[in-house]
Design a protein around this motif. Sequence first.
Motif, PDB file in Angstrom:
ATOM      1  N   THR A  94       0.846  -1.200   0.000  1.00 36.86           N
ATOM      2  CA  THR A  94       0.000   0.000   0.000  1.00 36.86           C
ATOM      3  C   THR A  94       0.880   1.248   0.000  1.00 36.86           C
ATOM      4  N   PRO A  95       0.963   1.957  -1.124  1.00 35.15           N
ATOM      5  CA  PRO A  95       1.752   3.191  -1.141  1.00 35.15           C
ATOM      6  C   PRO A  95       1.057   4.293  -0.344  1.00 35.15           C
ATOM      7  N   VAL A  96       1.821   5.059   0.413  1.00 39.53           N
ATOM      8  CA  VAL A  96       1.278   6.166   1.209  1.00 39.53           C
ATOM      9  C   VAL A  96       1.960   7.458   0.769  1.00 39.53           C
ATOM     10  N   PHE A  97       1.176   8.498   0.505  1.00 37.07           N
ATOM     11  CA  PHE A  97       1.708   9.784   0.060  1.00 37.07           C
ATOM     12  C   PHE A  97       1.520  10.820   1.158  1.00 37.07           C
ATOM     13  N   MET A  98       2.476  11.698   1.296  1.00 29.58           N
ATOM     14  CA  MET A  98       2.387  12.797   2.256  1.00 29.58           C
ATOM     15  C   MET A  98       1.978  14.067   1.515  1.00 29.58           C
TER      16      MET A  98
ATOM     17  N   GLY B 286       1.726  18.465  -2.427  1.00 33.51           N
ATOM     18  CA  GLY B 286       1.697  17.024  -2.688  1.00 33.51           C
ATOM     19  C   GLY B 286       0.504  16.555  -3.490  1.00 33.51           C
ATOM     20  N   VAL B 287      -0.350  17.478  -3.964  1.00 35.83           N
ATOM     21  CA  VAL B 287      -1.560  17.082  -4.685  1.00 35.83           C
ATOM     22  C   VAL B 287      -1.211  16.455  -6.031  1.00 35.83           C
ATOM     23  N   GLN B 288      -0.283  17.106  -6.772  1.00 37.78           N
ATOM     24  CA  GLN B 288       0.104  16.580  -8.079  1.00 37.78           C
ATOM     25  C   GLN B 288       0.772  15.216  -7.957  1.00 37.78           C
ATOM     26  N   LEU B 289       1.604  15.052  -6.922  1.00 32.25           N
ATOM     27  CA  LEU B 289       2.283  13.762  -6.729  1.00 32.25           C
ATOM     28  C   LEU B 289       1.266  12.657  -6.427  1.00 32.25           C
TER      29      LEU B 289
END
Length: 512
Positions: A66-70, A78-81
Amino acid sequence: PKGDTVRREAIPDDLADRAAEARAELIEVLADVDDELADIYLSGEEPSAEQLRGAVRRATLALKFTPVFMGSAFKNKGVQLLLDGVLDYLPAPNDVANTALDVAKDEEPLTLPTDASANLVALAFKLEDGKFGQLTYMRLYSGTLKKGDFITNVKSRKRVKVPRLVRMHSDDMEDITEAKAGDIVAIFGVECASGDTFTDGKVDYAMSSMHTPDPVMSLAVSPKDQSSAGNFSKALGRFQREDPTFRVHLDPDSNQTIISGMGELHLEIYIERMKREYNTDVVSGKPQVNFRETIRAPAKFDYTHKKQSGGSGQFGKVQGRLEPILTEAGLASNDVEFEVEIVGNPIPPQLIPSVEKGFREAANSGSLVGHAVQGVRFVLEDGASHVVDSNDVAFRLAAQGAFRQAYAQADPTVLEPIMAVEITAPTEFQGSVIGSINKRSGTILGSESDESDVTVNAAVPLNNMFGYSTDLRSQTQGKGEFSMVYDHHAPVTAQTQKELVTTFARKRAGKD
C-alpha cells in the motif's frame, strides 16, 4: 499557488542519509512482495526509478503493498504527486475483474468484460441536486453510452433517454457525445436512486444486489419550525433516492413522519445532514427498534366469516394450518409464504388470491406487539363458499380471522434485531470492553490482539446498544471505537417479551 507546479530540487545534505536509508528500506520491502524486484535485489544491482515504479504497481494490484503519500490539501502540497500516483500505481479499469449479478438467473454472479463493444452496463453511484435538476454520476463497466441513447433502469424497469452527457472536472462540466467502458460521467434528467444499474435493455445485469435489508430502527422526526417544512420534505426525498436502506413513511395513528434505517448512527447522520445541507433543524423522538414476530409451532385453523345485513351478505370459510419456516441455522426465516393444498374446488379458483391477500395483510401486524410477522407459512387445505354471498372481501376477511385464530395457538414470540459489533480499543481496556458487552446481553464471538490494540467481535441486541458510543469512550479514555451491522433477528428473552407485550397492550387500550 494551487499546487499546479511541482518544484524538484536536490535532497538537502542534512537529509541525504535518511533519504538513502528510506530508499533502501523501500527496496527491501518491495523485494519481499515482488519477484521481479527480488531478482534485481539478490543480484546486487541497484534498481532504477522505473523498475521501482513497476514493482510498486504490481504489488499494489496484487494487494500486497500500500503506497502512502504525504501532503496537505489545505496548503495544496503534494496534490500533483498524489494524482500521478493514482495513474502510476492504481488499477486501470481493464486491470480489474468486475462482477455483475444476472437478475434473470437469481442474481448469479458473472464477470463483465471492460469492452466498449459489449452490452452497456453502468452504475449510478452518486446523486447531486443541481440548478438543472438531478445530476447522476455514473460509472460505465462495459459498453458505450451516447447522448440521446435510451437506457433501462434494471430495478424499476423504466426506459429513459439520456438528454445530456457531461464529464466532470471538479466543479466544471465538459459536454461530451459518448462515453466508453471505464469512464465516469454524469447525466442530467435521469431520475433514479443511488446504486441503480442501467443497461441498454439487451441484458438483465445488476452491479449491486436488488435486495436491500429491512430497516432495524425507526425514529419520529419533524421540522422545528413550519417554515422549514419544504426543505424537510425535499431532504427526505433526496436521502431516499441516495440510500435504499433509508425509508420514510407517515404513521397513520400519530400522523408523525417516521424515518427508518440500519442503526442509531445511520439516522443521526441524516438528521445532521438536514441541518447542514438544508438549514433545517429537526426535532426527533426516542429511537424505536423494529421488532418482528414469528411462531414456534404449527397450528390448525378452521374459520368461517359470515355476515348478513339484508340483501347479499358475506360468506367465506377457510381451513388449513399455519407453520413456522426456519433457516438452516434454526432461526426464523425472513419469508412469508402462502401454499394451496386444496383438492377440488370448494373455494372458487378466482377467490384464492383474496385468501392470500387477507393472510399477507394480517401478517403485517402480529398480535403480540403489533410488528410484522416473518418465518410463517399459511397452508390452505379446504374451505367452503356460497354461490351468492362469497366474494373477494368475504375471503379476505376469512383469511385474516383464520390467521389470528391459528397465530394465538402457534406459540408466537417476539424477535429483535441482533447486530454484529466490532470494537477496537487499546489492550489494557479489553476487560472493560468485554464486561460492557456482557452487561448489554451480548455474546462474545472472538477477539484478536496485536501489540497495542484488541479487536472484539460480538453479537448484541440492537435494543441494548443505545448510548454505547458514549459508554465506550468513557471506558477507554476516548481511544475505543466500534462499528455494527445488522446480522439477523432472534427471539427476545421471556422478561423482555413480557415488557413489550404489556407496553403494547397499554398503548392499544389507551388508543381504544
